[in-house]
Design an enzyme around this catalytic site. Structure first.
Site, PDB file in Angstrom:
ATOM      1  N   CYS A 191       0.363  -0.907   0.558  1.00 51.58           N
ATOM      2  CA  CYS A 191      -0.066   0.188  -0.111  1.00 51.58           C
ATOM      3  C   CYS A 191       0.696   1.087  -0.061  1.00 51.58           C
ATOM      4  CB  CYS A 191      -0.936   0.140   0.971  1.00 51.58           C
ATOM      5  SG  CYS A 191      -2.033  -1.271   1.275  1.00 51.58           S
ATOM      6  N   HIS A 233      -3.536   7.086   2.680  1.00 53.26           N
ATOM      7  CA  HIS A 233      -3.651   5.992   2.126  1.00 53.26           C
ATOM      8  C   HIS A 233      -5.428   5.410   2.274  1.00 53.26           C
ATOM      9  CE1 HIS A 233      -4.417   1.802   0.785  1.00 53.26           C
ATOM     10  NE2 HIS A 233      -3.354   1.805   1.697  1.00 53.26           N
ATOM     11  N   ASN A 275     -10.219  -0.210  -0.052  1.00 55.37           N
ATOM     12  CA  ASN A 275      -8.336   0.065   0.096  1.00 55.37           C
ATOM     13  C   ASN A 275      -8.140  -0.597  -1.533  1.00 55.37           C
ATOM     14  OD1 ASN A 275      -6.003  -0.586   0.068  1.00 55.37           O
ATOM     15  ND2 ASN A 275      -6.165  -1.295   2.758  1.00 55.37           N
TER      16      ASN A 275
END
Ligand code: UT7
Length: 329
Positions: free
Chosen positions: A116, A256, A286
C-alpha cells in the site's frame, strides 16, 4: 547554476473497474453485515475487476488518462515505474505490459513492491531520477487487484479490498512546486502482519499450499491497525515538520484509504478539519498501491485541489512499509 530541479506533477489519471461489490453482496456468503463493515471501516462498496481485466489493463487505462491530462504522448516518456504487489504474472514486470500497451519501446520500465506504500515509494524513485537530471518525463503508476487474492472465506480481511489504478506524469521544474519532500521507511520484521505466502520460493505452489489456502492474503487485522495508526500519525507530523507546514498551510491530506477509523485518529491528532482530508474509501475500499493516486486524481478533477495546492500524502502497508510525501501542484 540555475535553481535546483524538482519533479512536478504534470498530469494525473485513474481507473476503477465498473463492477461494484457492495457490503450487501458479502452478507450473502460470509457472516457479516453492512452495519459492521461501515462502522468498523467506513467502506460501503468496492470495485472489482471483471472477466478479461488484468492489473496491466487497469494500469494502462490510468496511464493513458494521465498522459492525456498532461497533454503528452506515450513516446514522450523516458521511464515507467509501476508500483504493484498483484502483477499480471510473477514476471515479467507489469510495467512491461503497460509499455507494450502504450506502443513504446527502448525506455527503462520496472515494477516496485511496497504494497500500500508502493505509490509513494515509486513517486520518490521517479522524483530522484528527475532531480538527478537522468530522465525528464516519468510515468509513475500505483495499481493493485487484491480481489484476485482475497480469501472470500475470511471475513476479517476480504471485505477490505478493492481494485484500481492511478498514475501521474512527472517532469522537471525549477519553480516552487512539485515533490517537496518524501520519506520512506520499512520494518521487515513485521512481514507476518500481512502477506501472501504461497507461490514464491518459500512456499512454491503445490497441491498442499493450495489446500492450505496460502495463495490468499493473510492478515493480523488488529496488529496492522495499531501499527497503521502509529505510523500515519508519525508520517503526518514528520511531513509537516520537515516542510515547515501547519494544519492551516496544508491544503489537503491525501491518506492511503485504509480504514476510516485509522485515518480519523491520525488526522485527529493534529486537529485537521475533515474537509482537509480526502476520503473515498466508502466507494473503493482499500485499493493498495492505487489508493493514493486514485484519490489524488479524483480530488484534482473535482476541483478540490489545483495549481498551488500543498498536499500531504501518507501511506502504510505490508512489509511492513510506510511512506509520506509533500507535493505542491
Ligand atoms: O493496507 C493494510 C491493509 N490492512 C488493514 O488496513 C487492516 C487494518 N485493520 C483493520 O482495519 C481492522 O482491524 C479490521 C477492520 C480488519 C477489523 O476491525 P476490528 O475493529 O479491529 O475488529 P477485530 O478484528 O478486533 O474483531 C472484532 C470482532 C471479532 O469477533 P469476536 O471475536 O469479538 O466475536 C471478529 O471476528 O469482529 C469480528 N469480525 C467481523 N464481524 C462481522 C471481523 N470481521 C468481521 C466482519 N463482519 N467482516
Amino acid at each position: 547554476m540555475g535553481e535546483p530541479l524538482r519533479a512536478a506533477i504534470r498530469g494525473t489519471g485513474s481507473y476503477a473497474p465498473s463492477k461494484v461489490m457492495t457490503n450487501a453482496d458479502f452478507e450473502k456468503f460470509i457472516d457479516t453485515s453492512d452495519e459492521w463493515i461501515v462502522q468498523r471501516t467506513g467502506i460501503r462498496q468496492r470495485r472489482v475487476m471483471g472477466e478479461g481485466e488484468t492489473t496491466s489493463s487497469m494500469a494502462l487505462a490510468a496511464a493513458k488518462a494521465a498522459l492525456a491530462d498532461a497533454n503528452l504522448e506515450a513516446k514522450d516518456l523516458d521511464l515507467i515505474v509501476c508500483a504493484t504487489v498483484t502483477g499480471d504474472m510473477p514476471f515479467p514486470a507489469t510495467a512491461c505490459f503497460v509499455q507494450q500497451g502504450l506502443g513504446i519501446t527502448d525506455i527503462p520500465v520496472f515494477d516496485l513492491s511496497a504494497a500500500c506504500s508502493g505509490f509513494l515509494y515509486a513517486l520518490s524513485v521517479g522524483s530522484q531520477f528527475i532531480q538527478a537530471g537522468t530522465y525528464r518525463k516519468v510515468l509513475v503508476i500505483g495499481v493493485d487487484a487484491l480481489s484476485r487474492y482475497c480469501d472470500y472465506t475470511d471475513r476479517g480481511s476480504c471485505i477490505l479490498f478493492g481494485d484500481g489504478a492511478g498514475a501521474v506524469v512527472l517532469e522537471p521544474t525549477s519553480e516552487d512546486k512539485g515533490v517537496l519532500y518524501s520519506v520512506l521507511r520499512a520494518e521487515g520484521a513485521g512481514w507476518d502482519y500481512i502477506n501472501l505466502p504461497g507461490g514464491g520460493t518459500r512456499y512454491p505452489t503445490s497441491a498442499q499450499t493450495i489446500a492450505d489456502r496460502l495463495h490468499y492474503v493473510k492478515m493480523k487485522g488488529r496488529d496492522v491497525y495499531k501499527f497503521a495508526v502509529e505510523k500515519m500519525q508519525w508520517l503526518l507530523g514528520d511531513c509537516m515538520a520537515k516542510c515547515g507546514l501547519t494544519v492551516e498551510t496544508v491544503d489537503m491530506v491525501v491518506p492511503h484509504q485504509v480504514n476510516l477509523r485509522i485515518i480519523d485518529s491520525a488526522a485527529g491528532k493534529y486537529g485537521f478539519p475533515m474537509e482537509k482530508i480526502y476520503i473515498n474509501i466508502d466507494r473503493y475500499g482499500n485499493t493498495s498501491a492505487a489508493s493514493i493516486p486514485l484519490a489524488l486524481d479524483e480530488a484534482r478533477r473535482a476541483g478540490l485541489i489545483g495549481p498551488g495546492s500543498t498536499i500531504v500524502m501518507v501511506a502504510f502497508g505490508a512489509g511492513l512499509t510506510w511512506a509520506g510525501a509533500v507535493v505542491r501542484l
